[in-house]
Design an enzyme around this catalytic site. Structure first.
Site, PDB file in Angstrom:
ATOM      1  CG  HIS A 172      16.606 -14.577  29.193  1.00  0.00           C
ATOM      2  ND1 HIS A 172      15.382 -14.166  28.733  1.00  0.00           N
ATOM      3  CD2 HIS A 172      16.392 -14.992  30.460  1.00  0.00           C
ATOM      4  CE1 HIS A 172      14.479 -14.313  29.683  1.00  0.00           C
ATOM      5  NE2 HIS A 172      15.066 -14.816  30.746  1.00  0.00           N
ATOM      6  NE  ARG A 209      12.075 -15.783  40.015  1.00  0.00           N
ATOM      7  CZ  ARG A 209      11.678 -16.417  38.926  1.00  0.00           C
ATOM      8  NH1 ARG A 209      12.512 -16.626  37.930  1.00  0.00           N
ATOM      9  NH2 ARG A 209      10.452 -16.884  38.849  1.00  0.00           N
TER      10      ARG A 209
END
Ligand code: MIC
Ligand code: SF4
Length: 644
Positions: free
Chosen positions: A65, A379
């Site tokens: 990430h 998303r």
């Protein structure tokens, strides 16, 4: 009774509880995974439990990430994670090795095992027949210590896939169809189990696209059987011996059923700003596109990117459109490099990023103001791209590639003849970027940079709460609203005092200050409060700000558990109008809290502005009550000596 696959795996791992939908059960966890943005807290919590070495069969710490190192913070966190892995017996997947879910599927996933991951897209492992569940970091820390994982026994939904996908329609369109039918809260308390003849037409990575984005339904997890195609995938990954056949019993019983005729599907997109705002490309019509981003744990497998390369070969990205590609793993990237597909992508004008989450979590590549961005991700919550007014559409790689060429959203069927990508017989196997656990780790020195701050202590639940409603929000509030991510905020994940300044910052920039001044208070929310990610920071940072309870119409599964884990009461309205009658700044009072929790399911709340009282439901199990009374799971676990 003939068992479905979900029940078979749950039964084989059951430690306590009754396997009837709705009751609390505890299961044994075989494998865990974390990523860097949730991992640092997870391991700080694991350390605080005082357990010398992990007790799972396998645990992996990934870095995927926070790979944009714009300051020392992320690099410090990576070093912390690497040394922690060495000390406690975990595998460590180095930065650049790929996205946790993609790499786990390739190198570690085993059919029939349970996997608990500190990331909501852990159900990706369902593509290979694992029971793979996303959870908060603290739950994962407890599982690493040998403790059970508690969950509500889900209802099992049979999704029967009939027939075969037509050309230019792909696995992404199947999960978009499920989202169209059920919506973003439609899977709460359920496991989606895929069966039927269509299953045999989908490879493991295609199945993983579907189970991955099942997270957007709010489902506990999603799962496919382990069959001959699963064996082929494991064989191509050099892991044939880890294959076992796993199928539901014939005429297995399910709590709900649905049939999807694959042949009737067409290319679709999730329109701004929700993964369930589904339309077909024909319905959307031609819409100018400024950016196309291909990647993420949903759609960045070898076959996905080979398909994109085949579409782009000999063509050029539209001059008004930027195309950015983040391959799912180093295995994928290296294979594309060696077989020439990477050259086709570069020649077409694609901008190649490292194998990581990247733009999916706002780590760079924010689109221009007011732009349309087409992404193969899972998303499209407002602001997640890093540009607050961008309009993000979620599509298949095929549709995204077509948008890159035409500079607008088009039905990919305009591209002509279609050839579905098949898996290679052998993937390129090189685990050189995965560091195996050490046998003797006594001498390992854990490196803690200045960004890594101590865990904040959770206060014990008081007997009485009297505080203001600090914020009232509507339905489907995501953890991206509560605790935003992106390149600026993510580096603060190991520093709760600093990151807490950003709670709700995208919708109410004064929230954190207000909460601090008031020394805490209540949050009021609508349906499906806390949907989306597993980030426990969306509970931990509010706890740090003094939030004592969230009153909502309903909660998303992982967020509700995270609230409990950090001693925040999740309270549900028993009557819709009680929500309507509340206003921001109302002073609420709950008396006899500790005693009240132990006598029944409801608590009485008094609104001091109106003088009215109303009932809220806590629905806590005896174990959850004990956690709340102890001030959170960490205190509770230490007291119980779980797993030691
Ligand atoms: C996400 O996709 O939102 C994340 C970033 O992967 C999160 C985890 C996190 O916030 O660190 C998730 O899905 O759980
Ligand atoms: Fe990473 Fe995006 Fe997948 Fe989350 S959804 S794990 S940010 S690629």
């Amino acid at each position: 009774m003939n068992k479905n696959l979900t029940k078979k795996i749950l039964a084989a791992h059951l430690l306590s509880g009754e396997m009837t939908a709705g009751s609390e059960i505890a299961i044994r966890i075989d494998q865990t995974l974390t990523q860097d943005a949730t991992g640092t807290m997870t391991y700080l919590q694991f350390e605080a439990m005082g357990i010398p070495r992990i007790k799972t069969e396998l645990s992996v710490s990934y870095v995927d990430h926070n790979t944009l190192q714009t300051g020392f913070e992320n690099a410090d966190d990576h070093l912390f994670l690497q040394t922690i892995a060495a000390k406690y017996g975990l595998y460590f997947s180095r930065p650049g090795n790929g996205i946790c879910h993609q790499v786990h599927l390739e190198r570690f996933g085993i059919p029939g095992k349970t996997l608990l991951g500190a990331d909501s897209h852990t159900p990706t492992g369902g593509g290979i027949g694992m029971l793979a569940i996303g959870a908060g970091g603290l739950d994962v820390a407890v599982a690493m210590g040998g403790g059970p994982f508690y969950l509500t026994m889900p209802r099992v939904v049979k999704i029967e896939l009939a027939n075969e996908l037509p050309p230019w329609v792909s696995a992404k369109d199947i999960i978009l169809e499920v989202l169209r039918r059920l919506g973003v809260g439609g899977g709460v308390g359920k496991v989606m189990e895929y069966t039927g003849p269509g299953v045999a037409t989908l490879s493991v990575p295609e199945r993983a696209t579907i189970t991955n984005m099942g997270a957007e339904l709010g489902a506990t997890t999603s799962i496919f059987p382990s069959d001959a195609l699963t064996r082929d995938f494991l064989a191509a990954q050099g892991r044939t011996e880890q294959w076992v056949e796993l199928l539901p019993d014939e005429n297995a019983s399910y709590d709900e059923e649905m049939i999807i005729d694959l042949a009737s599907l067409e290319p679709m997109a999730a329109c701004p700003h929700s993964p369930d705002a589904i339309k077909t490309l024909r319905e959307i019509g031609e819409t100018k596109v400024s950016q196309v981003a291909i990647g993420s744990c949903t759609n960045s497998s070898y076959a996905d990117l080979m398909q994109v390369a085949a579409i782009l070969r000999g063509k050029r990205v539209h001059e008004q459109t930027s195309l950015v590609i983040s391959p799912g793993s180093r295995q994928v990237l290296e294979m594309l490099a060696r077989n020439g597909a990477l050259a086709d992508l570069i020649a077409a004008g694609a901008r190649i990023l490292e194998s990581a989450c990247g733009p999916c979590i706002g780590m760079g590549q924010s689109p221009p103001t007011g732009a349309v961005s087409v992404r193969t991700f899972n998303r499209n919550f407002p602001g997640r791209s890093g540009t607050s007014d961008a309009a993000v559409y979620l599509t298949s790689p095929e549709t995204a590639a077509a948008a890159a060429i035409y500079g607008k959203l088009v039905d990919p069927r305009v591209l002509g003849e279609y050839r579905r990508m098949r898996l290679p017989e052998k993937f390129l196997i090189d685990d050189g970027m995965i560091i195996a656990p050490l046998d003797n780790s006594d001498l390992v020195d854990v490196r803690r940079g200045p960004n890594i701050k101590a865990l904040p202590a959770a206060p014990v639940l008081p007997e009485e709460l009297a505080a203001k409603v600090l914020l009232k929000v509507g339905d489907n509030i995501t953890t991206d609203h509560i605790m935003p991510a992106g390149a600026k905020i993510l580096p603060l994940r190991s520093n709760i005092p600093a990151i807490s300044g950003y709670v709700f910052s995208a919708i109410d920039p004064d929230f954190a200050e207000r909460a601090k001044k008031a020394r805490g208070g209540f949050i009021v929310g609508g349906q499906n409060y806390g949907q989306g990610s597993s980030r426990e920071h969306a509970a931990l940072a509010p706890m740090y700000l003094g939030i004592k309870a969230v009153l909502a119409k309903s909660f998303a599964r992982i967020h509700r558990s995270n609230l409990i884990n950090f001693g925040i009461l999740p309270l549900e309205f028993t009557c819709e109008t009680d929500f309507d009658n509340l206003e921001q700044d109302d002073l609420l009072e709950i008396k006899l809290l500790r005693g009240g929790l132990n006598s029944g399911d409801n608590l009485t709340v008094k609104n001091m502005r109106t003088g009215n009282t109303f009932l809220v439901r806590h629905g806590l199990t005896p174990r959850q009550k004990a956690i709340i009374l102890d001030g959170g799971l960490l205190n509770y676990t230490k007291r119980q000596n779980i797993g030691v």
